[in-house]
Design a protein around this motif. Sequence first.
Motif, PDB file in Angstrom:
ATOM      1  N   GLU A  23      -6.671  12.937   8.293  1.00  0.00           N
ATOM      2  CA  GLU A  23      -6.499  14.076   7.217  1.00  0.00           C
ATOM      3  C   GLU A  23      -5.356  15.144   7.588  1.00  0.00           C
ATOM      4  O   GLU A  23      -4.893  15.797   6.543  1.00  0.00           O
ATOM      5  N   ASP A  24      -4.939  14.942   8.885  1.00  0.00           N
ATOM      6  CA  ASP A  24      -3.553  15.726   9.093  1.00  0.00           C
ATOM      7  C   ASP A  24      -2.409  15.268   8.601  1.00  0.00           C
ATOM      8  O   ASP A  24      -1.416  16.004   8.254  1.00  0.00           O
ATOM      9  N   TYR A  25      -2.474  13.868   8.030  1.00  0.00           N
ATOM     10  CA  TYR A  25      -1.284  13.155   7.506  1.00  0.00           C
ATOM     11  C   TYR A  25      -1.404  12.941   6.146  1.00  0.00           C
ATOM     12  O   TYR A  25      -0.566  12.971   5.045  1.00  0.00           O
ATOM     13  N   VAL A  26      -2.540  12.281   5.615  1.00  0.00           N
ATOM     14  CA  VAL A  26      -2.558  11.606   4.335  1.00  0.00           C
ATOM     15  C   VAL A  26      -3.763  12.221   3.603  1.00  0.00           C
ATOM     16  O   VAL A  26      -4.568  12.834   3.599  1.00  0.00           O
ATOM     17  N   GLN A  27      -2.896  12.198   2.353  1.00  0.00           N
ATOM     18  CA  GLN A  27      -3.588  12.941   0.902  1.00  0.00           C
ATOM     19  C   GLN A  27      -4.494  11.905   0.475  1.00  0.00           C
ATOM     20  O   GLN A  27      -5.608  12.069   0.059  1.00  0.00           O
ATOM     21  N   SER A  28      -3.947  10.762   0.150  1.00  0.00           N
ATOM     22  CA  SER A  28      -4.392   9.463  -0.636  1.00  0.00           C
ATOM     23  C   SER A  28      -3.721   8.436  -0.501  1.00  0.00           C
ATOM     24  O   SER A  28      -2.497   8.140   0.055  1.00  0.00           O
ATOM     25  N   THR A  29      -4.444   7.116  -0.839  1.00  0.00           N
ATOM     26  CA  THR A  29      -3.651   5.954  -0.733  1.00  0.00           C
ATOM     27  C   THR A  29      -3.773   5.073  -2.125  1.00  0.00           C
ATOM     28  O   THR A  29      -4.960   5.283  -2.839  1.00  0.00           O
ATOM     29  N   ASP A  30      -2.961   4.389  -2.367  1.00  0.00           N
ATOM     30  CA  ASP A  30      -2.937   3.580  -3.784  1.00  0.00           C
ATOM     31  C   ASP A  30      -2.692   2.019  -3.106  1.00  0.00           C
ATOM     32  O   ASP A  30      -1.673   1.837  -2.624  1.00  0.00           O
ATOM     33  N   VAL A  31      -3.400   0.907  -3.788  1.00  0.00           N
ATOM     34  CA  VAL A  31      -2.777  -0.194  -3.786  1.00  0.00           C
ATOM     35  C   VAL A  31      -1.557  -0.518  -4.754  1.00  0.00           C
ATOM     36  O   VAL A  31      -1.819  -0.504  -6.147  1.00  0.00           O
ATOM     37  N   ALA A  32      -0.424  -0.336  -4.535  1.00  0.00           N
ATOM     38  CA  ALA A  32       0.788  -0.558  -5.297  1.00  0.00           C
ATOM     39  C   ALA A  32       0.901  -2.027  -5.827  1.00  0.00           C
ATOM     40  O   ALA A  32       1.159  -2.206  -7.200  1.00  0.00           O
ATOM     41  N   ALA A  33       0.616  -3.088  -5.091  1.00  0.00           N
ATOM     42  CA  ALA A  33       0.576  -4.552  -5.475  1.00  0.00           C
ATOM     43  C   ALA A  33      -0.334  -5.366  -4.772  1.00  0.00           C
ATOM     44  O   ALA A  33      -0.483  -4.920  -3.470  1.00  0.00           O
ATOM     45  N   MET A  34      -0.756  -6.576  -5.199  1.00  0.00           N
ATOM     46  CA  MET A  34      -1.458  -7.323  -4.349  1.00  0.00           C
ATOM     47  C   MET A  34      -1.314  -9.008  -5.075  1.00  0.00           C
ATOM     48  O   MET A  34      -1.313  -9.135  -6.229  1.00  0.00           O
ATOM     49  N   GLN A  35      -1.039  -9.738  -4.148  1.00  0.00           N
ATOM     50  CA  GLN A  35      -1.007 -11.096  -4.506  1.00  0.00           C
ATOM     51  C   GLN A  35      -1.426 -12.183  -3.633  1.00  0.00           C
ATOM     52  O   GLN A  35      -1.548 -11.977  -2.140  1.00  0.00           O
ATOM     53  N   LEU A  73       0.916  -1.247   0.007  1.00  0.00           N
ATOM     54  CA  LEU A  73       0.124   0.087  -0.011  1.00  0.00           C
ATOM     55  C   LEU A  73       0.931   1.228   0.176  1.00  0.00           C
ATOM     56  O   LEU A  73       1.601   1.276   0.827  1.00  0.00           O
ATOM     57  N   ASP A  74       0.649   2.099  -0.951  1.00  0.00           N
ATOM     58  CA  ASP A  74       1.409   3.434  -0.893  1.00  0.00           C
ATOM     59  C   ASP A  74       0.241   4.468  -0.265  1.00  0.00           C
ATOM     60  O   ASP A  74      -0.849   4.647  -0.550  1.00  0.00           O
ATOM     61  N   VAL A  75       0.998   5.123   0.749  1.00  0.00           N
ATOM     62  CA  VAL A  75       0.104   6.252   1.445  1.00  0.00           C
ATOM     63  C   VAL A  75       0.931   7.431   1.202  1.00  0.00           C
ATOM     64  O   VAL A  75       2.001   7.733   1.707  1.00  0.00           O
ATOM     65  N   LYS A  76       0.133   8.488   0.614  1.00  0.00           N
ATOM     66  CA  LYS A  76       0.928   9.718   0.394  1.00  0.00           C
ATOM     67  C   LYS A  76       0.563  10.906   1.299  1.00  0.00           C
ATOM     68  O   LYS A  76      -0.514  11.049   1.516  1.00  0.00           O
ATOM     69  N   PRO A  77       1.586  11.528   1.598  1.00  0.00           N
ATOM     70  CA  PRO A  77       1.362  12.743   2.524  1.00  0.00           C
ATOM     71  C   PRO A  77       1.000  13.907   1.747  1.00  0.00           C
ATOM     72  O   PRO A  77       1.073  13.953   0.671  1.00  0.00           O
ATOM     73  N   TRP A  78       0.610  14.988   2.329  1.00  0.00           N
ATOM     74  CA  TRP A  78       0.071  16.426   1.777  1.00  0.00           C
ATOM     75  C   TRP A  78       1.427  16.919   1.299  1.00  0.00           C
ATOM     76  O   TRP A  78       1.137  17.666   0.012  1.00  0.00           O
ATOM     77  N   ASP A  79       2.393  17.195   1.988  1.00  0.00           N
ATOM     78  CA  ASP A  79       3.788  17.856   1.417  1.00  0.00           C
ATOM     79  C   ASP A  79       4.822  17.115   2.196  1.00  0.00           C
ATOM     80  O   ASP A  79       4.922  16.311   2.942  1.00  0.00           O
ATOM     81  N   ASP A  80       5.822  17.930   1.997  1.00  0.00           N
ATOM     82  CA  ASP A  80       7.358  17.707   2.583  1.00  0.00           C
ATOM     83  C   ASP A  80       7.407  17.876   3.974  1.00  0.00           C
ATOM     84  O   ASP A  80       8.223  17.636   4.506  1.00  0.00           O
ATOM     85  N   GLU A  81       6.508  18.799   4.737  1.00  0.00           N
ATOM     86  CA  GLU A  81       6.566  19.079   5.972  1.00  0.00           C
ATOM     87  C   GLU A  81       5.551  18.041   6.900  1.00  0.00           C
ATOM     88  O   GLU A  81       5.557  18.252   7.977  1.00  0.00           O
ATOM     89  N   THR A  82       4.856  17.137   6.169  1.00  0.00           N
ATOM     90  CA  THR A  82       3.962  16.177   6.818  1.00  0.00           C
ATOM     91  C   THR A  82       4.981  15.153   7.627  1.00  0.00           C
ATOM     92  O   THR A  82       6.075  14.811   7.513  1.00  0.00           O
ATOM     93  N   ASP A  83       4.697  15.106   8.985  1.00  0.00           N
ATOM     94  CA  ASP A  83       5.120  14.138  10.038  1.00  0.00           C
ATOM     95  C   ASP A  83       4.934  12.715   9.466  1.00  0.00           C
ATOM     96  O   ASP A  83       4.104  12.107   9.641  1.00  0.00           O
ATOM     97  N   MET A  84       6.139  12.146   8.804  1.00  0.00           N
ATOM     98  CA  MET A  84       6.096  10.927   8.358  1.00  0.00           C
ATOM     99  C   MET A  84       5.996   9.749   9.335  1.00  0.00           C
ATOM    100  O   MET A  84       5.406   8.739   9.324  1.00  0.00           O
ATOM    101  N   VAL A  85       6.774  10.102  10.571  1.00  0.00           N
ATOM    102  CA  VAL A  85       6.710   9.051  11.862  1.00  0.00           C
ATOM    103  C   VAL A  85       5.387   9.040  12.265  1.00  0.00           C
ATOM    104  O   VAL A  85       4.747   8.081  12.483  1.00  0.00           O
ATOM    105  N   GLY A  86       4.778  10.247  12.428  1.00  0.00           N
ATOM    106  CA  GLY A  86       3.082  10.409  12.773  1.00  0.00           C
ATOM    107  C   GLY A  86       2.403   9.547  11.952  1.00  0.00           C
ATOM    108  O   GLY A  86       1.464   8.894  12.400  1.00  0.00           O
ATOM    109  N   LEU A  87       2.610   9.740  10.784  1.00  0.00           N
ATOM    110  CA  LEU A  87       1.666   9.298   9.685  1.00  0.00           C
ATOM    111  C   LEU A  87       1.869   7.796   9.650  1.00  0.00           C
ATOM    112  O   LEU A  87       0.882   6.860   9.955  1.00  0.00           O
ATOM    113  N   GLU A  88       2.955   7.248   9.689  1.00  0.00           N
ATOM    114  CA  GLU A  88       3.312   5.823   9.942  1.00  0.00           C
ATOM    115  C   GLU A  88       2.625   4.959  11.241  1.00  0.00           C
ATOM    116  O   GLU A  88       2.001   4.014  11.169  1.00  0.00           O
TER     117      GLU A  88
END
Length: 228
Positions: free
Chosen positions: A214-226, A147-162
């Motif tokens: 919403e404070d962290y995530v802009q969108s999500t995508d399924v990059a691969a599935m098996q 799963l790809d999880v896209k943040p809003w910008d380069d200032e998004t707290d990726m530690v908090g997002l994960e």
Amino acid sequence: MGFTDFLSDAGLTLLNNWVQTRSYIAGYSATQADVACFKALKEAPDAKKFPNAARWYKHIATFEHEFASLSGDASKPYTVYGPDVAEVTLNPAKAPAAADDDDDVDLFGSDEEDDAEAERVREERLAEYRKKKEAKPKTIAKSVVTLDVKPWDDETDMVGLESSVRGIEKDGLVWGASKLVPVGFGIKKLQINLVVEDEKISLDELQEEIQDFEDYVQSTDVAAMQKL
């Protein structure tokens, strides 16, 4: 067949059923197929009548500024996408009875007389059939998903997002390894692996739950599935 007029309930029902088990019109990421169908809609579908279509429309709207750069043939009309045959029954009351997936077993014989002996034979066959069904092990279908999880910008707290993403706990969901993948302009997306039990976990619902951060995530995508 492909999609039909999205201005009608029949056309929207077809779209709603198509995206019930899909995040995108075709494949595992947004493409020109999604753009064509998105533009064919004059407005967002009614969320009460067409919840899956409304969810898909809201998600694709987040890519609107990227439409021109999405992969695929932008010249194709939306009617070339969708099911080859209608995958929706507009009047469930007229829907054909579902086929029985159980083994084709003749429980009652054919020309036996309806007497005490015939009744005994039927009961024995029923008991044997039930015993076999109970003894048959049930296979648990699982899928490995990236799963790809896209943040809003380069200032998004990726530690908090994960941390927020991994904080989602469900029966049938196991989080795996993750990494940050550069996407440009100093922005990195979270790419995380997970294993789900197909009967227990809906990927669409899981993605919506993640996108609620919403404070962290802009969108999500399924990059691969098996399938496992």
